[in-house]
Design a protein around this motif. Structure first.
Motif, mmCIF file in Angstrom:
data_model
loop_
_atom_site.group_PDB
_atom_site.id
_atom_site.type_symbol
_atom_site.label_atom_id
_atom_site.label_comp_id
_atom_site.label_asym_id
_atom_site.label_seq_id
_atom_site.Cartn_x
_atom_site.Cartn_y
_atom_site.Cartn_z
ATOM 1 N N VAL A 89 8.004 7.083 2.576
ATOM 2 C CA VAL A 89 7.318 6.549 1.410
ATOM 3 C C VAL A 89 6.503 7.691 0.823
ATOM 4 O O VAL A 89 5.821 8.421 1.546
ATOM 5 N N LEU A 90 6.597 7.875 -0.469
ATOM 6 C CA LEU A 90 5.892 8.970 -1.115
ATOM 7 C C LEU A 90 4.387 8.891 -0.885
ATOM 8 O O LEU A 90 3.822 7.790 -0.814
ATOM 9 N N PRO A 91 3.730 10.055 -0.781
ATOM 10 C CA PRO A 91 2.266 10.044 -0.662
ATOM 11 C C PRO A 91 1.656 9.252 -1.821
ATOM 12 O O PRO A 91 2.097 9.360 -2.959
ATOM 13 N N GLY A 92 0.678 8.455 -1.510
ATOM 14 C CA GLY A 92 0.030 7.647 -2.535
ATOM 15 C C GLY A 92 0.657 6.276 -2.710
ATOM 16 O O GLY A 92 0.156 5.454 -3.467
ATOM 17 N N LEU A 93 1.778 6.002 -2.007
ATOM 18 C CA LEU A 93 2.439 4.714 -2.162
ATOM 19 C C LEU A 93 2.403 3.845 -0.904
ATOM 20 O O LEU A 93 2.804 2.689 -0.947
ATOM 21 N N ALA A 94 1.942 4.394 0.208
ATOM 22 C CA ALA A 94 1.962 3.651 1.465
ATOM 23 C C ALA A 94 1.191 2.336 1.360
ATOM 24 O O ALA A 94 1.606 1.318 1.918
ATOM 25 N N ALA A 95 0.086 2.334 0.652
ATOM 26 C CA ALA A 95 -0.725 1.126 0.529
ATOM 27 C C ALA A 95 -0.359 0.289 -0.704
ATOM 28 O O ALA A 95 -0.891 -0.796 -0.895
ATOM 29 N N ALA A 96 0.558 0.788 -1.528
ATOM 30 C CA ALA A 96 0.936 0.068 -2.750
ATOM 31 C C ALA A 96 1.778 -1.156 -2.398
ATOM 32 O O ALA A 96 2.675 -1.068 -1.563
ATOM 33 N N PRO A 97 1.502 -2.277 -3.031
ATOM 34 C CA PRO A 97 2.314 -3.470 -2.752
ATOM 35 C C PRO A 97 3.734 -3.291 -3.293
ATOM 36 O O PRO A 97 3.950 -2.588 -4.274
ATOM 37 N N GLU A 98 4.683 -3.944 -2.623
ATOM 38 C CA GLU A 98 6.065 -3.901 -3.091
ATOM 39 C C GLU A 98 6.290 -5.030 -4.092
ATOM 40 O O GLU A 98 5.909 -6.169 -3.848
ATOM 41 N N GLU A 99 6.885 -4.684 -5.223
ATOM 42 C CA GLU A 99 7.246 -5.673 -6.231
ATOM 43 C C GLU A 99 8.741 -5.949 -6.080
ATOM 44 O O GLU A 99 9.535 -5.021 -6.031
ATOM 45 N N GLU A 100 9.100 -7.218 -6.026
ATOM 46 C CA GLU A 100 10.506 -7.573 -5.980
ATOM 47 C C GLU A 100 11.015 -7.689 -7.411
ATOM 48 O O GLU A 100 10.364 -8.291 -8.264
ATOM 49 N N LEU A 101 12.172 -7.088 -7.680
ATOM 50 C CA LEU A 101 12.783 -7.181 -8.992
ATOM 51 C C LEU A 101 14.286 -7.065 -8.840
ATOM 52 O O LEU A 101 14.801 -6.928 -7.742
ATOM 53 N N ARG A 102 14.983 -7.101 -9.943
ATOM 54 C CA ARG A 102 16.428 -6.947 -9.939
ATOM 55 C C ARG A 102 16.768 -5.799 -10.870
ATOM 56 O O ARG A 102 16.171 -5.665 -11.931
ATOM 57 N N VAL A 103 17.721 -4.963 -10.442
ATOM 58 C CA VAL A 103 18.150 -3.823 -11.252
ATOM 59 C C VAL A 103 19.660 -3.845 -11.404
ATOM 60 O O VAL A 103 20.378 -4.372 -10.555
ATOM 61 N N GLY A 104 20.124 -3.258 -12.487
ATOM 62 C CA GLY A 104 21.553 -3.143 -12.715
ATOM 63 C C GLY A 104 22.104 -1.911 -12.015
ATOM 64 O O GLY A 104 21.514 -0.834 -12.095
ATOM 65 N N VAL A 105 23.225 -2.095 -11.322
ATOM 66 C CA VAL A 105 23.959 -0.994 -10.714
ATOM 67 C C VAL A 105 25.421 -1.230 -11.092
ATOM 68 O O VAL A 105 26.020 -2.211 -10.640
ATOM 69 N N ASP A 106 25.952 -0.341 -11.920
ATOM 70 C CA ASP A 106 27.287 -0.536 -12.480
ATOM 71 C C ASP A 106 27.311 -1.901 -13.174
ATOM 72 O O ASP A 106 26.498 -2.144 -14.030
ATOM 73 N N GLU A 107 28.191 -2.783 -12.768
ATOM 74 C CA GLU A 107 28.307 -4.095 -13.430
ATOM 75 C C GLU A 107 27.613 -5.202 -12.643
ATOM 76 O O GLU A 107 27.789 -6.372 -12.939
#
Length: 169
Positions: A89-107
């Motif tokens: 996990v990148l520095p500065g993101l360890a304590a950041a909450p995870e947001e659930e979302l949906r992304v497009g990958v190909d179709e």
């Protein structure tokens, strides 16, 4: 060994790697993803890893290779038997909450997890046997991904960047 001979050997090893990657890509043994519409350019192959002769991962950088400048890195990898690879996990993101979302990958539209920090962010998703980790500096824009259909331009841009870094361009 003279420095010139060392540089020639390094260049020869790099070119052999590019040939192996191009061959593996053409045979479907190496899969890469990138942003469909990168807002940072140019795009270049950054790094790749093999384990026991099997391609495990490869990264494409959109924009700068410098950590402190705006850029996006897209790493595609697959788990190999006996591994439990967990990307850092990148520095500065360890304590950041995870947001659930949906992304497009190909179709497809697939679930993803996004973490945002001050100026940095990281997205993780999966398609089939491949994991995709997208991280960047700057504002995340459209995070729609696509499978790379031609590795040669990414290798050419890598060659050009390395030549500029070495002062041989």
């Amino acid at each position: 060994m003279h420095r010139v001979e060392s540089d020639d050997r390094a260049q020869d090893l790099q070119e052999r790697l590019y040939r192996r990657m191009t061959e593996a890509f053409g045979e479907g043994r190496l899969v890469l993803h990138r942003l469909r519409s990168p807002w940072h350019t140019p795009s270049a192959l950054a790094e790749s890893h093999q384990v026991n002769g099997v391609w495990q991962s490869a990264t494409i950088v959109h924009g700068s290779w410098k950590t402190g400048e705006d850029h996006i890195r897209v790493t595609t990898w697959r788990e190999l038997p006996g591994q439990n690879f967990e990307p850092e996990v990148l520095p500065g993101l360890a304590a950041a909450p995870e947001e659930e979302l949906r992304v497009g990958v190909d179709e497809r539209t697939v679930p993803a997890l996004l973490r945002r920090g001050s100026g940095v962010w990281q997205l993780r998703t999966a398609v089939g046997e491949h994991q995709i980790l997208v991280n960047g500096r700057g504002t995340p824009g459209d995070l729609t991904l696509e499978t790379v259909d031609d590795i040669v331009p990414l290798i050419e841009e890598r060659r050009a960047r390395l030549a500029r870094i070495r002062g041989t361009a």
